[in-house]
Design an enzyme around this catalytic site. Structure first.
Site, short mmCIF file in Angstrom:
data_model
loop_
_atom_site.label_atom_id
_atom_site.label_comp_id
_atom_site.label_asym_id
_atom_site.label_seq_id
_atom_site.Cartn_x
_atom_site.Cartn_y
_atom_site.Cartn_z
N SER A 71 0.82 -1.22 0.00
CA SER A 71 0.00 0.00 0.00
C SER A 71 0.86 1.27 0.00
O SER A 71 2.00 1.28 0.44
CB SER A 71 -0.92 0.02 1.22
OG SER A 71 -1.61 -1.20 1.32
N1 SAH Z 1 -1.19 -4.87 3.79
C1 SAH Z 1 -0.38 -5.17 2.64
C2 SAH Z 1 -0.99 -4.73 1.32
C3 SAH Z 1 -2.15 -5.46 1.00
S1 SAH Z 1 -2.54 -5.70 -0.69
C4 SAH Z 1 1.00 -4.61 2.76
O1 SAH Z 1 1.29 -3.94 3.74
O2 SAH Z 1 1.79 -4.90 1.87
C5 SAH Z 1 -3.98 -6.69 -0.34
C6 SAH Z 1 -3.66 -8.10 0.06
O3 SAH Z 1 -4.90 -8.68 0.50
C7 SAH Z 1 -3.15 -8.96 -1.08
O4 SAH Z 1 -1.96 -9.57 -0.72
C8 SAH Z 1 -4.28 -9.97 -1.29
O5 SAH Z 1 -3.83 -11.25 -1.71
C9 SAH Z 1 -4.90 -10.03 0.09
N2 SAH Z 1 -6.28 -10.52 0.16
C10 SAH Z 1 -7.31 -10.25 -0.67
N3 SAH Z 1 -8.42 -10.91 -0.27
C11 SAH Z 1 -8.09 -11.61 0.85
C12 SAH Z 1 -8.78 -12.49 1.74
N4 SAH Z 1 -10.06 -12.79 1.55
N5 SAH Z 1 -8.11 -13.01 2.78
C13 SAH Z 1 -6.80 -12.72 3.00
N6 SAH Z 1 -6.08 -11.90 2.20
C14 SAH Z 1 -6.70 -11.35 1.14
#
Ligand code: SAH
Length: 222
Positions: A72
């Site tokens: 992010s």
């Molecule tokens: N917090 C992260 C950025 C997140 S990007 C950081 O600091 O880098 C969003 C993430 O959410 C992705 O890796 C994606 O695979 C995950 N994601 C999406 N849907 C999800 C779900 N239902 N359960 C767990 N993770 C999920």
């Protein structure tokens, strides 16, 4: 947990001028919580992205982390962290570990961080980084975060770092009823907004904090 600066001594990163610049940008954009700013100054964002793009690690922008996912935007990480820290949470659940950056920022500010990722590659990669930088209070799980982590509930705060169309009821159930706070991007009419929900007994107090742009919250594992 108070911030232990010694934990990161030897990385040489606290004096990194590009990180200093990033902190100035975050302050300029309105981030005021000094603990949040210090945590963002201490955690080396460049180790969460691939070496080929690590020179961009302190730019105020989202970056690819593989498997079509992104780390992010620092401003959004700071903002979401600042929103939940106002409630002084000690146990936090994150849905969407991704690179592990957001969880690491939180690890310096709270007692325990629980984080769930649905892509096995990212789960494994982030786990290695937590070990590498010596963070011991992050508990991570490879699973679909839509069902939360009932065995570890209730949580003082839940942070969803992927765009949801609605907040699953089970996650609200796992939120502390004593001013538990949940923050999440929410999709509405093709746009995403950052929303917070504070739970007090059985009442929910909702607030919108402006536009955001996250990858979608999906179901199942991959
Ligand atoms: N917090 C992260 C950025 C997140 S990007 C950081 O600091 O880098 C969003 C993430 O959410 C992705 O890796 C994606 O695979 C995950 N994601 C999406 N849907 C999800 C779900 N239902 N359960 C767990 N993770 C999920």
């Amino acid at each position: 947990m108070s911030i232990d600066f010694k934990k990161f001594s030897g990385t040489g990163m606290t004096s990194d001028s590009s990180r200093e610049k990033l902190i100035l940008i975050l302050k300029g954009e309105g981030i005021k919580n000094s603990k949040v700013l210090r945590s963002m100054q201490l955690i080396p964002r460049h180790i969460f992205v691939d070496e080929a793009i690590s020179s961009k690690a302190y730019d105020n922008t989202a970056l690819p982390i593989g498997k079509s996912q992104t780390i992010s935007h620092p401003m959004i990480v700071a903002k979401m962290t600042e929103i939940i820290m106002a409630y002084e949470p000690r146990r936090v659940l994150e849905i969407g570990t991704g690179s592990g950056y957001q969880a690491s920022i939180l690890s310096l500010l709270v007692d325990k961080v629980y984080t769930i990722e649905r892509i096995e590659y990212l789960h494994n990669k982030s786990k290695k980084i937590f070990q590498k930088i010596g963070i011991k209070n992050i508990y991570s799980k490879y699973a679909d975060g839509n069902t939360g982590w009932p065995q570890k509930a209730p949580f003082d705060a839940i942070i969803i770092t992927a765009g949801a169309t609605h907040i699953p009821d089970v996650l609200l159930d796992q939120l502390s009823s004593n001013n538990g706070i949940l923050v999440s991007p929410i999709e509405s009419n093709g746009k995403q907004y950052l929303k917070s929900i504070v739970k007090s007994q059985d009442k929910y107090n909702e607030k919108i904090h402006g536009k955001v742009n996250f990858v979608p919250l999906l179901g199942g594992v991959s």
